[in-house]
Motif scaffolding. Sequence first.
Motif, PDB file in Angstrom:
ATOM      1  N   PRO A   1      48.699  53.727  33.119  1.00 16.99           N
ATOM      2  CA  PRO A   1      48.389  52.757  32.062  1.00 16.99           C
ATOM      3  C   PRO A   1      48.495  51.292  32.507  1.00 16.99           C
ATOM      4  O   PRO A   1      47.624  50.481  32.169  1.00 16.99           O
ATOM      5  CB  PRO A   1      49.403  53.082  30.970  1.00 16.99           C
ATOM      6  CG  PRO A   1      49.680  54.539  31.151  1.00 16.99           C
ATOM      7  CD  PRO A   1      49.644  54.755  32.644  1.00 16.99           C
ATOM      8  N   ASP A   2      49.515  50.952  33.297  1.00 19.46           N
ATOM      9  CA  ASP A   2      49.648  49.553  33.721  1.00 19.46           C
ATOM     10  C   ASP A   2      48.539  49.157  34.690  1.00 19.46           C
ATOM     11  O   ASP A   2      48.054  48.024  34.661  1.00 19.46           O
ATOM     12  CB  ASP A   2      51.028  49.280  34.316  1.00 19.46           C
ATOM     13  CG  ASP A   2      51.304  50.054  35.593  1.00 19.46           C
ATOM     14  OD1 ASP A   2      50.813  51.189  35.748  1.00 19.46           O
ATOM     15  OD2 ASP A   2      52.032  49.519  36.463  1.00 19.46           O
ATOM     16  N   THR A   3      48.103  50.096  35.519  1.00 14.61           N
ATOM     17  CA  THR A   3      47.006  49.822  36.444  1.00 14.61           C
ATOM     18  C   THR A   3      45.696  49.642  35.684  1.00 14.61           C
ATOM     19  O   THR A   3      44.920  48.722  35.963  1.00 14.61           O
ATOM     20  CB  THR A   3      46.874  50.948  37.485  1.00 14.61           C
ATOM     21  OG1 THR A   3      48.145  51.119  38.134  1.00 14.61           O
ATOM     22  CG2 THR A   3      45.817  50.639  38.517  1.00 14.61           C
ATOM     23  N   ALA A   4      45.465  50.507  34.700  1.00 15.32           N
ATOM     24  CA  ALA A   4      44.249  50.400  33.886  1.00 15.32           C
ATOM     25  C   ALA A   4      44.238  49.083  33.114  1.00 15.32           C
ATOM     26  O   ALA A   4      43.211  48.404  33.032  1.00 15.32           O
ATOM     27  CB  ALA A   4      44.137  51.583  32.935  1.00 15.32           C
ATOM     28  N   ALA A   5      45.388  48.701  32.559  1.00 13.35           N
ATOM     29  CA  ALA A   5      45.469  47.440  31.806  1.00 13.35           C
ATOM     30  C   ALA A   5      45.169  46.251  32.716  1.00 13.35           C
ATOM     31  O   ALA A   5      44.424  45.332  32.333  1.00 13.35           O
ATOM     32  CB  ALA A   5      46.848  47.295  31.167  1.00 13.35           C
ATOM     33  N   ALA A   6      45.707  46.265  33.935  1.00 16.11           N
ATOM     34  CA  ALA A   6      45.461  45.170  34.883  1.00 16.11           C
ATOM     35  C   ALA A   6      43.995  45.132  35.305  1.00 16.11           C
ATOM     36  O   ALA A   6      43.396  44.057  35.420  1.00 16.11           O
ATOM     37  CB  ALA A   6      46.373  45.324  36.102  1.00 16.11           C
ATOM     38  N   MET A   7      43.400  46.297  35.500  1.00 18.88           N
ATOM     39  CA  MET A   7      41.992  46.374  35.886  1.00 18.88           C
ATOM     40  C   MET A   7      41.099  45.800  34.784  1.00 18.88           C
ATOM     41  O   MET A   7      40.192  45.007  35.054  1.00 18.88           O
ATOM     42  CB  MET A   7      41.604  47.826  36.169  1.00 18.88           C
ATOM     43  CG  MET A   7      40.148  48.021  36.537  1.00 18.88           C
ATOM     44  SD  MET A   7      39.717  49.753  36.754  1.00 18.88           S
ATOM     45  CE  MET A   7      39.904  50.390  35.095  1.00 18.88           C
ATOM     46  N   PHE A   8      41.367  46.182  33.533  1.00 16.59           N
ATOM     47  CA  PHE A   8      40.536  45.686  32.430  1.00 16.59           C
ATOM     48  C   PHE A   8      40.771  44.202  32.167  1.00 16.59           C
ATOM     49  O   PHE A   8      39.849  43.488  31.774  1.00 16.59           O
ATOM     50  CB  PHE A   8      40.738  46.520  31.164  1.00 16.59           C
ATOM     51  CG  PHE A   8      39.933  47.780  31.184  1.00 16.59           C
ATOM     52  CD1 PHE A   8      38.560  47.757  30.959  1.00 16.59           C
ATOM     53  CD2 PHE A   8      40.530  48.996  31.457  1.00 16.59           C
ATOM     54  CE1 PHE A   8      37.802  48.916  30.988  1.00 16.59           C
ATOM     55  CE2 PHE A   8      39.782  50.162  31.498  1.00 16.59           C
ATOM     56  CZ  PHE A   8      38.412  50.122  31.263  1.00 16.59           C
ATOM     57  N   HIS A   9      41.989  43.728  32.401  1.00 15.74           N
ATOM     58  CA  HIS A   9      42.235  42.287  32.255  1.00 15.74           C
ATOM     59  C   HIS A   9      41.398  41.513  33.275  1.00 15.74           C
ATOM     60  O   HIS A   9      40.770  40.503  32.931  1.00 15.74           O
ATOM     61  CB  HIS A   9      43.715  41.965  32.411  1.00 15.74           C
ATOM     62  CG  HIS A   9      44.014  40.510  32.291  1.00 15.74           C
ATOM     63  ND1 HIS A   9      43.754  39.775  31.153  1.00 15.74           N
ATOM     64  CD2 HIS A   9      44.519  39.630  33.182  1.00 15.74           C
ATOM     65  CE1 HIS A   9      44.099  38.517  31.342  1.00 15.74           C
ATOM     66  NE2 HIS A   9      44.557  38.403  32.577  1.00 15.74           N
ATOM     67  N   LEU A  10      41.357  41.988  34.514  1.00 12.93           N
ATOM     68  CA  LEU A  10      40.515  41.335  35.519  1.00 12.93           C
ATOM     69  C   LEU A  10      39.041  41.428  35.119  1.00 12.93           C
ATOM     70  O   LEU A  10      38.292  40.455  35.268  1.00 12.93           O
ATOM     71  CB  LEU A  10      40.734  41.955  36.900  1.00 12.93           C
ATOM     72  CG  LEU A  10      39.866  41.383  38.019  1.00 12.93           C
ATOM     73  CD1 LEU A  10      40.078  39.880  38.183  1.00 12.93           C
ATOM     74  CD2 LEU A  10      40.134  42.123  39.318  1.00 12.93           C
ATOM     75  N   ALA A  11      38.628  42.568  34.570  1.00 12.45           N
ATOM     76  CA  ALA A  11      37.228  42.736  34.156  1.00 12.45           C
ATOM     77  C   ALA A  11      36.844  41.766  33.040  1.00 12.45           C
ATOM     78  O   ALA A  11      35.672  41.384  32.928  1.00 12.45           O
ATOM     79  CB  ALA A  11      36.975  44.172  33.703  1.00 12.45           C
TER      80      ALA A  11
ATOM     81  N   TRP B   1      46.507  43.194  39.384  1.00 12.63           N
ATOM     82  CA  TRP B   1      45.890  44.504  39.641  1.00 12.63           C
ATOM     83  C   TRP B   1      46.365  45.048  40.982  1.00 12.63           C
ATOM     84  O   TRP B   1      46.703  46.228  41.102  1.00 12.63           O
ATOM     85  CB  TRP B   1      44.371  44.413  39.575  1.00 12.63           C
ATOM     86  CG  TRP B   1      43.682  45.753  39.596  1.00 12.63           C
ATOM     87  CD1 TRP B   1      44.199  46.947  39.150  1.00 12.63           C
ATOM     88  CD2 TRP B   1      42.383  46.051  40.081  1.00 12.63           C
ATOM     89  NE1 TRP B   1      43.273  47.957  39.328  1.00 12.63           N
ATOM     90  CE2 TRP B   1      42.157  47.431  39.898  1.00 12.63           C
ATOM     91  CE3 TRP B   1      41.385  45.274  40.643  1.00 12.63           C
ATOM     92  CZ2 TRP B   1      40.968  48.051  40.266  1.00 12.63           C
ATOM     93  CZ3 TRP B   1      40.186  45.898  41.004  1.00 12.63           C
ATOM     94  CH2 TRP B   1      39.989  47.258  40.820  1.00 12.63           C
ATOM     95  N   CYS B   2      46.433  44.186  41.999  1.00 16.26           N
ATOM     96  CA  CYS B   2      46.927  44.621  43.307  1.00 16.26           C
ATOM     97  C   CYS B   2      48.357  45.153  43.195  1.00 16.26           C
ATOM     98  O   CYS B   2      48.682  46.200  43.761  1.00 16.26           O
ATOM     99  CB  CYS B   2      46.877  43.473  44.313  1.00 16.26           C
ATOM    100  SG  CYS B   2      45.219  42.989  44.811  1.00 16.26           S
ATOM    101  N   CYS B   3      49.206  44.438  42.479  1.00 13.54           N
ATOM    102  CA  CYS B   3      50.595  44.879  42.304  1.00 13.54           C
ATOM    103  C   CYS B   3      50.659  46.231  41.598  1.00 13.54           C
ATOM    104  O   CYS B   3      51.435  47.110  41.984  1.00 13.54           O
ATOM    105  CB  CYS B   3      51.391  43.841  41.524  1.00 13.54           C
ATOM    106  SG  CYS B   3      51.713  42.330  42.463  1.00 13.54           S
ATOM    107  N   ALA B   4      49.841  46.401  40.570  1.00  9.39           N
ATOM    108  CA  ALA B   4      49.818  47.677  39.842  1.00  9.39           C
ATOM    109  C   ALA B   4      49.295  48.798  40.739  1.00  9.39           C
ATOM    110  O   ALA B   4      49.841  49.908  40.731  1.00  9.39           O
ATOM    111  CB  ALA B   4      48.969  47.548  38.585  1.00  9.39           C
TER     112      ALA B   4
END
Length: 105
Positions: free
Chosen positions: A67-77, A26-29
């Motif tokens: 989209p990649d940031t949202a995907a990373a955020m939801f993966h962490l969630a 998520w940080c990278c995104a």
Amino acid sequence: MAIMVVHCERRDSAGRAEVAEAAYAWCCALRGGEGIRNSRFFWETPDRIAILTEADSIADLDRLPKPDTAAAMFHLADLARVVDQQHWYDPDIGEETYRMAGRDV
């Protein structure tokens, strides 16, 4: 400058390494976003992390994610719960906001 701090607590079903990898992703995104200066995470306790993101402005933090940031955020969630989120901004922005409201300093 503006700062966002997000505190996340590991879900019981998630491994610590998984949470760390998801937080890092998520940080990278986030770093790829417009106006974002830096993003990194820190362990607070064995079950809790904090993600610190620095941006040029609050508006840069409030944009709809790519989209990649949202995907990373939801993966962490999926692996950790957000237990607190804070937005901080520097004193100049606070003073400017105060003056825009018609107040004198």
